[in-house]
Write a protein that holds these residues in place. Sequence first.
Motif, PDB file in Angstrom:
ATOM      1  N   SER A  92     -20.288   1.770  42.219  1.00 28.41           N
ATOM      2  CA  SER A  92     -19.257   0.962  41.579  1.00 28.41           C
ATOM      3  C   SER A  92     -18.163   1.875  41.052  1.00 28.41           C
ATOM      4  N   PRO A  93     -16.921   1.392  41.077  1.00 29.39           N
ATOM      5  CA  PRO A  93     -15.899   2.102  40.312  1.00 29.39           C
ATOM      6  C   PRO A  93     -16.224   1.952  38.830  1.00 29.39           C
ATOM      7  N   VAL A  94     -15.803   2.905  38.043  1.00 29.69           N
ATOM      8  CA  VAL A  94     -16.008   2.810  36.594  1.00 29.69           C
ATOM      9  C   VAL A  94     -14.801   2.112  35.981  1.00 29.69           C
ATOM     10  N   PHE A  95     -15.052   1.077  35.214  1.00 28.63           N
ATOM     11  CA  PHE A  95     -13.988   0.344  34.530  1.00 28.63           C
ATOM     12  C   PHE A  95     -14.355   0.242  33.056  1.00 28.63           C
ATOM     13  N   LYS A  96     -13.585   0.914  32.225  1.00 28.06           N
ATOM     14  CA  LYS A  96     -13.825   0.917  30.776  1.00 28.06           C
ATOM     15  C   LYS A  96     -15.273   1.307  30.444  1.00 28.06           C
ATOM     16  N   GLY A  97     -15.719   2.367  31.092  1.00 30.48           N
ATOM     17  CA  GLY A  97     -17.011   2.960  30.756  1.00 30.48           C
ATOM     18  C   GLY A  97     -18.222   2.346  31.418  1.00 30.48           C
ATOM     19  N   SER A  98     -18.030   1.379  32.335  1.00 33.23           N
ATOM     20  CA  SER A  98     -19.189   0.745  32.950  1.00 33.23           C
ATOM     21  C   SER A  98     -18.846   0.319  34.377  1.00 33.23           C
ATOM     22  N   THR A 125     -17.617   6.016  41.145  1.00 34.73           N
ATOM     23  CA  THR A 125     -16.348   6.740  41.234  1.00 34.73           C
ATOM     24  C   THR A 125     -15.513   6.400  40.009  1.00 34.73           C
ATOM     25  N   GLY A 126     -14.671   7.334  39.628  1.00 36.76           N
ATOM     26  CA  GLY A 126     -13.835   7.079  38.458  1.00 36.76           C
ATOM     27  C   GLY A 126     -12.652   8.013  38.396  1.00 36.76           C
ATOM     28  N   GLY A 127     -11.814   7.783  37.396  1.00 40.50           N
ATOM     29  CA  GLY A 127     -10.588   8.548  37.268  1.00 40.50           C
ATOM     30  C   GLY A 127     -10.733   9.896  36.604  1.00 40.50           C
ATOM     31  N   GLY A 128     -11.895  10.201  36.083  1.00 36.16           N
ATOM     32  CA  GLY A 128     -12.114  11.487  35.429  1.00 36.16           C
ATOM     33  C   GLY A 128     -13.581  11.682  35.140  1.00 36.16           C
ATOM     34  N   ARG A 130     -15.163  12.306  32.513  1.00 38.09           N
ATOM     35  CA  ARG A 130     -15.720  11.758  31.271  1.00 38.09           C
ATOM     36  C   ARG A 130     -16.548  10.509  31.562  1.00 38.09           C
ATOM     37  N   HIS A 131     -16.354   9.931  32.765  1.00 34.23           N
ATOM     38  CA  HIS A 131     -17.111   8.741  33.155  1.00 34.23           C
ATOM     39  C   HIS A 131     -18.386   9.079  33.923  1.00 34.23           C
ATOM     40  N   SER A 132     -18.674  10.342  34.145  1.00 36.83           N
ATOM     41  CA  SER A 132     -19.736  10.723  35.080  1.00 36.83           C
ATOM     42  C   SER A 132     -21.127  10.258  34.661  1.00 36.83           C
ATOM     43  N   LEU A 133     -21.346  10.003  33.378  1.00 34.20           N
ATOM     44  CA  LEU A 133     -22.674   9.581  32.930  1.00 34.20           C
ATOM     45  C   LEU A 133     -22.937   8.100  33.150  1.00 34.20           C
ATOM     46  N   VAL A 134     -21.976   7.395  33.762  1.00 37.46           N
ATOM     47  CA  VAL A 134     -22.190   5.971  34.025  1.00 37.46           C
ATOM     48  C   VAL A 134     -23.406   5.752  34.923  1.00 37.46           C
ATOM     49  N   VAL A 135     -23.659   6.703  35.809  1.00 40.30           N
ATOM     50  CA  VAL A 135     -24.821   6.567  36.690  1.00 40.30           C
ATOM     51  C   VAL A 135     -26.105   6.536  35.872  1.00 40.30           C
ATOM     52  N   GLU A 136     -26.217   7.447  34.910  1.00 39.16           N
ATOM     53  CA  GLU A 136     -27.446   7.541  34.117  1.00 39.16           C
ATOM     54  C   GLU A 136     -27.535   6.480  33.028  1.00 39.16           C
ATOM     55  N   HIS A 137     -26.409   6.156  32.411  1.00 39.85           N
ATOM     56  CA  HIS A 137     -26.426   5.261  31.252  1.00 39.85           C
ATOM     57  C   HIS A 137     -26.253   3.788  31.594  1.00 39.85           C
ATOM     58  N   GLN A 138     -25.731   3.490  32.789  1.00 44.75           N
ATOM     59  CA  GLN A 138     -25.469   2.108  33.165  1.00 44.75           C
ATOM     60  C   GLN A 138     -26.228   1.692  34.426  1.00 44.75           C
ATOM     61  N   LEU A 139     -26.051   2.428  35.512  1.00 48.32           N
ATOM     62  CA  LEU A 139     -26.654   2.021  36.779  1.00 48.32           C
ATOM     63  C   LEU A 139     -28.169   2.212  36.806  1.00 48.32           C
ATOM     64  N   ARG A 140     -28.643   3.336  36.298  1.00 48.70           N
ATOM     65  CA  ARG A 140     -30.086   3.584  36.380  1.00 48.70           C
ATOM     66  C   ARG A 140     -30.893   2.563  35.563  1.00 48.70           C
TER      67      ARG A 140
END
Length: 200
Positions: A92-98, A125-128, A130-140
């Motif tokens: 997923s693209p990251v939108f506002k942290g998720s 994927t994201g614009g920077g 700072r969003h890289s932890l979305v995989v661990e904190h949201q998707l997983r």
Amino acid sequence: MSDIEDHRLRQSAIAGPVFVGFAGSWSQPSKTRTLVEEAASRAVKRFAGSSHVFDIGDLGDTFGVASRPQQSPALDRQLKAFLAADALIVASPVFKGSYTGLFKHFIDLIDPDRLRNKPVLLAATGGGHRHSLVVEHQLRPLFGFFECRTLATGIYAGPEDFADGRLVGAETSERLDRAVEQFADHLAAAATGSAHRIGR
């Protein structure tokens, strides 16, 4: 076992695993879809078999208001492919942290029992970075709810990882290869189970 299930197991043993990728993006062109397609291509190259990739735009004009399956032929076709896959690639693209709302809407239409033990490569994927932890904190956690077998290595790709519609980031590319390789144990276990069921 039904004749259809038996046929599918025999075909899988011959043709190899089926990888299905879902990119939770509406944009065209889409970095998210590019990443999913690249992962699917590498998975087929490594394990043979076949792949199918779709995104939000493939789910039909009425997808956004669908409250359940059987309300959109386009949605039903893609959902059927998603559930029948031997292994999944989701991003997923990251939108506002998720992850995006439409990405979650597709997942919300799935019965929790239908993805149990399914191997899943998680990506975003994201614009920077700072969003890289979305995989661990949201998707997983999301796919943990479904009791999927999420691969240990998640993939996050930023703008610098793409050029001319291709994945070019060397570090991200190496990480993607590492993630794809992690399908090996899950697919071997599935093949063993299928062979055992066919032989009974």
